[in-house]
Design a protein around this motif. Structure first.
Motif, mmCIF file in Angstrom:
data_model
loop_
_atom_site.group_PDB
_atom_site.id
_atom_site.type_symbol
_atom_site.label_atom_id
_atom_site.label_comp_id
_atom_site.label_asym_id
_atom_site.label_seq_id
_atom_site.Cartn_x
_atom_site.Cartn_y
_atom_site.Cartn_z
ATOM 1 N N TYR A 1 -43.535 29.615 -12.985
ATOM 2 C CA TYR A 1 -42.284 29.993 -13.752
ATOM 3 C C TYR A 1 -41.039 30.236 -12.837
ATOM 4 O O TYR A 1 -39.998 29.820 -13.031
ATOM 5 N N TRP B 1 -39.761 40.662 -11.880
ATOM 6 C CA TRP B 1 -39.843 39.487 -12.598
ATOM 7 C C TRP B 1 -39.535 39.742 -14.192
ATOM 8 O O TRP B 1 -38.716 38.890 -14.421
ATOM 9 N N LEU B 2 -39.880 40.807 -14.385
ATOM 10 C CA LEU B 2 -39.342 40.980 -16.096
ATOM 11 C C LEU B 2 -38.031 41.115 -15.908
ATOM 12 O O LEU B 2 -37.268 40.887 -17.293
ATOM 13 N N TYR C 1 -35.944 37.586 -15.250
ATOM 14 C CA TYR C 1 -36.454 36.386 -15.970
ATOM 15 C C TYR C 1 -36.539 36.878 -17.508
ATOM 16 O O TYR C 1 -36.485 35.908 -18.184
ATOM 17 N N ALA C 2 -36.817 38.221 -17.810
ATOM 18 C CA ALA C 2 -36.979 38.467 -19.350
ATOM 19 C C ALA C 2 -35.838 39.192 -19.765
ATOM 20 O O ALA C 2 -35.217 38.743 -20.612
ATOM 21 N N TYR C 3 -35.362 40.339 -19.103
ATOM 22 C CA TYR C 3 -34.408 41.094 -19.616
ATOM 23 C C TYR C 3 -32.888 40.510 -19.312
ATOM 24 O O TYR C 3 -32.363 40.287 -20.160
ATOM 25 N N ASP D 1 -31.938 37.424 -18.589
ATOM 26 C CA ASP D 1 -31.812 36.052 -19.146
ATOM 27 C C ASP D 1 -31.809 36.156 -20.657
ATOM 28 O O ASP D 1 -30.957 35.286 -21.284
ATOM 29 N N PHE D 2 -32.409 37.193 -21.111
ATOM 30 C CA PHE D 2 -32.319 37.421 -22.540
ATOM 31 C C PHE D 2 -31.125 37.868 -22.902
ATOM 32 O O PHE D 2 -30.267 37.195 -23.960
ATOM 33 N N SER E 1 -38.346 43.260 -25.982
ATOM 34 C CA SER E 1 -38.824 42.132 -25.886
ATOM 35 C C SER E 1 -39.650 42.284 -24.378
ATOM 36 O O SER E 1 -40.792 41.617 -24.443
ATOM 37 N N VAL E 2 -39.084 43.028 -23.388
ATOM 38 C CA VAL E 2 -39.654 43.067 -21.943
ATOM 39 C C VAL E 2 -41.098 43.934 -22.368
ATOM 40 O O VAL E 2 -42.266 43.612 -21.650
ATOM 41 N N VAL F 1 -43.783 41.684 -24.109
ATOM 42 C CA VAL F 1 -44.326 40.617 -23.070
ATOM 43 C C VAL F 1 -45.267 41.327 -22.253
ATOM 44 O O VAL F 1 -46.519 41.170 -22.142
ATOM 45 N N SER F 2 -44.896 42.532 -21.726
ATOM 46 C CA SER F 2 -45.904 43.360 -21.072
ATOM 47 C C SER F 2 -47.233 43.783 -21.821
ATOM 48 O O SER F 2 -48.124 43.982 -21.242
#
Length: 536
Positions: A254, A413-414, A417-419, A421-422, A437-438, A441-442
């Motif tokens: 990813y 990474w979180l 690509y998660a925090y 980008d959200f 959301s992070v 996912v975790s």
């Protein structure tokens, strides 16, 4: 006349003695004053040295923390200022270009791991030696018990051979996942890059590529590992190898796809410049280097210290033996229930507190063996220079800081690509929702790994991350300072590890003594330890 002469001599002698005493006192006074000044100067010097030592100690810690924060946040602040300038000049900026603007990511810097720096201090080395001495005591006690009970001095590692069984299946399954991760996303994205620049229907090409990539990822890195684990009924350690490598390959691929797509779109937006696609060798290096953030190049060390590599692998092996003796001596005897008494509430509470020490030792061993030894060994073999795989999480006074510093590799990474980008997709408005959301996912990934690794569903990890973790993150936040909060954090860690070890061990033995009678949904998701009143 004689009397007057005598009196004059006496007076003269007295005057002489008085003058001598006055001169002596005059001479001694500067000496005493000089001694006092010297003593004051020595005391002041010692005081200054103490202050200097304390200042250097605190300054070193503060400067190190400040530099790490500046290096990781500088690009973020730069991008934020760029974003604000773009908002002010929105009428002059092309909307599509602004919509595709992606912030710069992590900056890699050559630096050592924190434990490598601390191990240079003799006091920290003594703590390390204490753990080695404890391992020797485990070995000696195990030999003594076996000799008393069975009359032999042989260490049997049956648990190791069981847990790491069917390694041949693990190897060929890993090889298939690796070959796909190396060649699949790379060639699909390379083809998309060429078609994107040639065809006019760019959206259609992108959607078709996304569908193909999603199907390939779900088939090879989604379904295939689960099929191998369930079909071959792998033992726990072999299961965890397959599942953790599945998660690692998904995160690596990813990152490569996300960074490559952004780079291609950025190059396409520049008129007169051809899109430059990454080389396969850079992607191959990324699949093995200890980071989840893709870059075409990283800071590299000039040579490999093979003694350092061998020492790290030796410490990994020692940690595995440590884990074995903890399970055999401290965990299994508690949950085998040899007294033939069913578990009651009293027994459950006692089991939780019996599990706090071995649970915490497992946490520390997992941190040391993987986040320090394993990652540093591969970083050294690949000459990867940025060794900040963790920070001083043990000094955390809040769980918010603990989550950020415990595992920098996954946190990066979180975060990017998660925090982030959200936040970018939401227009930097929903920060609390991005944080949630992070955590979601975790929590899902941890629960998936433990479910597949142990072979049963028991949502302990999901509850700890999605409920208790979120609660601690917002209540025990960065505003909490002082030693007392560090004590509270460690107390919560001890209790949490005890709960994890206790509940998973109870469910493990319940699955053995009370096998499932069906394959229905509720039969699979209901923990057997809730209904199985077994006796050992």
């Amino acid at each position: 006349m004689a009397t007057s002469k005598t009196n004059s001599k006496v007076v003269h002698r007295a005057n002489g003695q008085e003058s001598h005493s006055n001169s002596s006192s005059t001479e001694n006074r500067p000496v005493r004053q000089d001694a006092k000044n010297t003593e004051d100067m020595l005391q002041w010097t010692m005081h200054v040295e103490r202050i200097k030592t304390e200042v250097i100690k605190h300054a070193k810690a503060q400067i190190s923390e400040m530099l790490d924060k500046v290096l990781t946040d500088s690009l973020q602040s730069l991008s934020q200022s760029t974003h604000s300038n773009a908002v002010e000049n929105a009428q002059q900026t092309d909307g599509n270009a602004r919509r595709h603007r992606i912030q710069d990511g992590k900056v890699f810097v050559a630096r050592q791991s924190m434990l490598d720096e601390l191990f240079e201090i003799s006091h920290i080395q003594t703590i390390y030696h204490m753990f080695i001495a404890a391992l020797l005591l485990f070995i000696i006690s195990t030999l003594a018990v076996d000799f008393i009970d069975q009359g032999r001095l042989v260490l049997e590692f049956d648990l190791f051979f069981y847990a790491f069984g069917q390694l041949g299946t693990v190897i060929w399954a890993w090889f298939i996942m690796f070959i796909y991760t190396l060649l699949g996303p790379y060639h699909i994205l390379n083809q998309w890059s060429e078609l994107y620049s040639q065809y006019q229907w760019k959206m259609l090409v992108s959607v078709a590529t996304a569908v193909v990539l999603l199907g390939a990822q779900m088939s090879v890195l989604g379904y295939f590992p689960v099929y191998v684990v369930l079909h071959y009924q792998l033992p726990p350690a072999s299961r965890f190898i397959i599942i953790l490598e599945q998660i690692r390959f998904l995160m690596k691929s990813y990152s490569f796809m996300r960074e490559t797509v952004v780079a291609v779109l950025r190059d396409k937006s520049k008129k007169g410049e051809a899109a430059r696609f990454p080389t396969l060798s850079s992607y191959l290096y990324f699949l093995f280097c200890p980071t989840l953030i893709y870059r075409e190049s990283y800071p590299r060390n000039p040579y490999i210290r093979w003694n350092y590599v061998r020492r790290n692998f030796a410490m990994i092996l020692g940690s595995l033996f440590y884990l074995y003796f903890i399970l055999v001596r401290l965990v299994i005897p508690v949950y085998m229930n040899e007294s033939n008494q069913p578990f009651s509430r009293r027994t459950l509470v006692l089991a939780v507190f019996h599990s706090t020490l071995p649970g915490m030792l497992m946490l520390l061993l997992g941190f040391f063996a993987f986040l320090h030894c394993w990652l540093n060994a591969f970083a050294e073999m690949l000459r990867f220079a940025d060794r900040m795989f963790y920070k001083d999480w043990w000094n955390s006074t809040s769980f918010a800081n603990y989550y950020r510093t415990w595992n920098i590799v996954v946190h990066d990474w979180l975060y990017y690509y998660a925090y982030r980008d959200f936040l970018w997709l939401s227009g930097h408005r929903l920060r609390s929702l991005a944080t949630l959301s992070v955590f979601a996912v975790s929590a899902f990934v941890h629960e998936y790994a433990f479910t597949m690794g142990f072979g049963f569903f028991y949502p302990v990890m999901f509850c700890l991350f999605a409920i208790i973790g979120v609660l601690f993150n917002f209540t025990l936040n960065d505003k909490r300072k002082g030693p007392m909060w560090n004590i509270i954090m460690w107390t919560c860690l001890f209790i949490g590890q005890g709960v994890q070890v206790c509940l998973y061990c109870l469910e493990w033995y319940a699955q053995i003594h009370c096998p499932r009678s069906g394959t229905g949904f509720w039969e699979l998701v209901t923990p057997k330890s809730w209904t199985c009143n077994y006796k050992g």
